[in-house]
Design an enzyme around this catalytic site. Structure first.
Site, mmCIF file in Angstrom:
data_model
loop_
_atom_site.group_PDB
_atom_site.id
_atom_site.type_symbol
_atom_site.label_atom_id
_atom_site.label_comp_id
_atom_site.label_asym_id
_atom_site.label_seq_id
_atom_site.Cartn_x
_atom_site.Cartn_y
_atom_site.Cartn_z
ATOM 1 N N ASP A 89 12.493 -20.775 -17.164
ATOM 2 C CA ASP A 89 13.192 -21.820 -16.858
ATOM 3 C C ASP A 89 13.253 -21.920 -15.346
ATOM 4 O OD1 ASP A 89 14.519 -24.206 -17.531
ATOM 5 O OD2 ASP A 89 16.454 -23.189 -17.407
ATOM 6 N N ASN A 104 7.042 -19.381 -27.177
ATOM 7 C CA ASN A 104 6.551 -18.375 -28.074
ATOM 8 C C ASN A 104 6.371 -17.368 -27.251
ATOM 9 O OD1 ASN A 104 6.101 -20.208 -30.371
ATOM 10 N ND2 ASN A 104 4.474 -21.243 -29.061
ATOM 11 N N LYS A 116 4.710 -14.050 -27.758
ATOM 12 C CA LYS A 116 3.612 -13.523 -28.457
ATOM 13 C C LYS A 116 3.371 -11.718 -28.506
ATOM 14 C CE LYS A 116 -0.014 -17.061 -27.820
ATOM 15 N NZ LYS A 116 0.411 -17.467 -29.348
ATOM 16 N N ARG A 150 11.135 -41.139 -16.294
ATOM 17 C CA ARG A 150 12.153 -40.083 -15.776
ATOM 18 C C ARG A 150 11.669 -38.734 -16.410
ATOM 19 N NH1 ARG A 150 17.655 -41.850 -17.830
ATOM 20 N NH2 ARG A 150 18.090 -39.944 -16.995
ATOM 21 N N LYS A 151 10.968 -38.538 -17.285
ATOM 22 C CA LYS A 151 10.324 -37.294 -18.142
ATOM 23 C C LYS A 151 9.419 -36.667 -17.273
ATOM 24 C CE LYS A 151 11.137 -39.876 -22.263
ATOM 25 N NZ LYS A 151 10.782 -40.176 -23.440
#
Ligand SMILES: CC/C=C\C/C=C\C/C=C\CCCCCCCC(=O)SCCNC(=O)CCNC(=O)[C@H](O)C(C)(C)COP(=O)(O)OP(=O)(O)OC[C@H]1O[C@@H](n2cnc3c(N)ncnc32)[C@H](O)[C@@H]1OP(=O)(O)O
Length: 254
Positions: free
Chosen positions: A163, A185, A187, A208-209
């Site tokens: 993050d 994920n 792994k 905005r994304k």
């Protein structure tokens, strides 16, 4: 040549520490206590707790910075200058209801999560940004206090570093953003205290994304430990317009 948004965001990151004027007013949401500790230490520079391999990777990336294609990103443990107080005021104005619920006394002890451990025990990392490729590489050495299953990193610690890395990529590319979605994920388990590379890539900006993906690999790139995709939302510019007015009018008369 850096894009305008990246240049502004990088300037803001550096400006959190460099040449910022003394605080005139902490604004309505963030009142500094006189006992507040201000640490000037840049945690993204080599420390005694860094392993030989971590230093080697740091040196290799610093070499890549010499022609300007890569940029070393500084990293501090707390936020205490005027500009970051404005940033804090902005965020609190964007979320007024949530902001009212914050314990203002505790707020002065606020510290960036990944920089809140003793040196070497938690998150040791340094990030490098490539503007042409919209990439951030994070060299991460996790400490023994990040254990989950015995001998391996806690999944939450890995998620935190992911993050922080994709988030920094989104901040540099888009300005003031928040994580809306993070898909991970796992792994392979990551051995405790090992060094890994977190490679993040800005894939797309749609209004905005901001979509950012990343993988976590061993230093020799032979083991793929983790893959992730994320969605960041730039805080609404229309709302920002009114918030700017609020921030500008928040200082008491001189
Ligand atoms: C320049 C900055 C300089 C310095 C910074 C200072 C220091 C930096 C130091 C360290 C930073 C390290 C990086 C750390 C990164 C960590 C980031 C976080 O952890 S943030 C915390 C976790 N996230 C949250 O708490 C966010 C909670 N959610 C919200 O507050 C809101 O949902 C939102 C994300 C702000 C979006 O709300 P809005 O009201 O602004 O937008 P919407 O109208 O709801 O949505 C717009 C658009 O996006 C679509 N959408 C929203 N959420 C999702 C989702 N989860 N999945 C898919 N799509 C989503 C929504 O549908 C809308 O789409 P449209 O209709 O097509 O426009």
């Amino acid at each position: 040549m850096l894009g305008r948004c990246a240049a502004r965001a990088l300037g803001a990151l550096r400006g959190l520490r460099e040449g910022a004027p003394p605080a005139r007013s902490p604004g309505p949401s963030r009142r500094l206590l006189s006992s507040e500790k201000v640490s000037e230490k840049d945690h993204s520079l080599p420390k005694p707790c860094w392993s030989k391999d971590m230093r080697l990777l740091f040196d290799q990336f610093m070499k890549k910075c010499e022609d300007g294609s890569w940029i070393h990103l500084p990293s501090y443990e707390d936020i205490a200058t005027q500009r970051s107080q404005d940033f804090s005021t902005f965020i609190h104005a964007y979320f007024p209801t949530a902001s009212e619920q914050i314990n203002k006394e505790k707020l002065s002890q606020g510290r960036i999560f990944t920089r809140s451990f003793e040196d070497g025990l938690g998150f040791e990392y340094v990030m490098f940004y490539n503007d042409a490729e919209k990439r951030i590489v994070c060299v991460f050495q996790g400490g023994p206090h990040l254990q989950g299953m015995p001998g391996f990193f806690h999944g939450g610690a890995i998620a935190t570093m992911i993050d922080a890395t994709v988030g920094m990529n989104a901040i540099v590319s888009g300005g003031i953003v928040m994580t809306a979605n993070l898909n991970i994920n796992f792994k392979r388990p990551i051995p405790l205290c090992s060094i890994v590379l977190i490679n993040s890539q800005l894939d797309k900006i749609e209004g905005r994304k901001l979509l950012v993906s990343c993988n976590v690999q061993s230093v020799d790139e032979k083991i793929l430990y983790t893959e992730a995709t994320s969605l960041f939302i730039k805080l609404n510019p229309e709302k920002e317009f009114h918030i700017k007015e609020l921030v500008l009018n928040s200082a008491p008369p001189a």
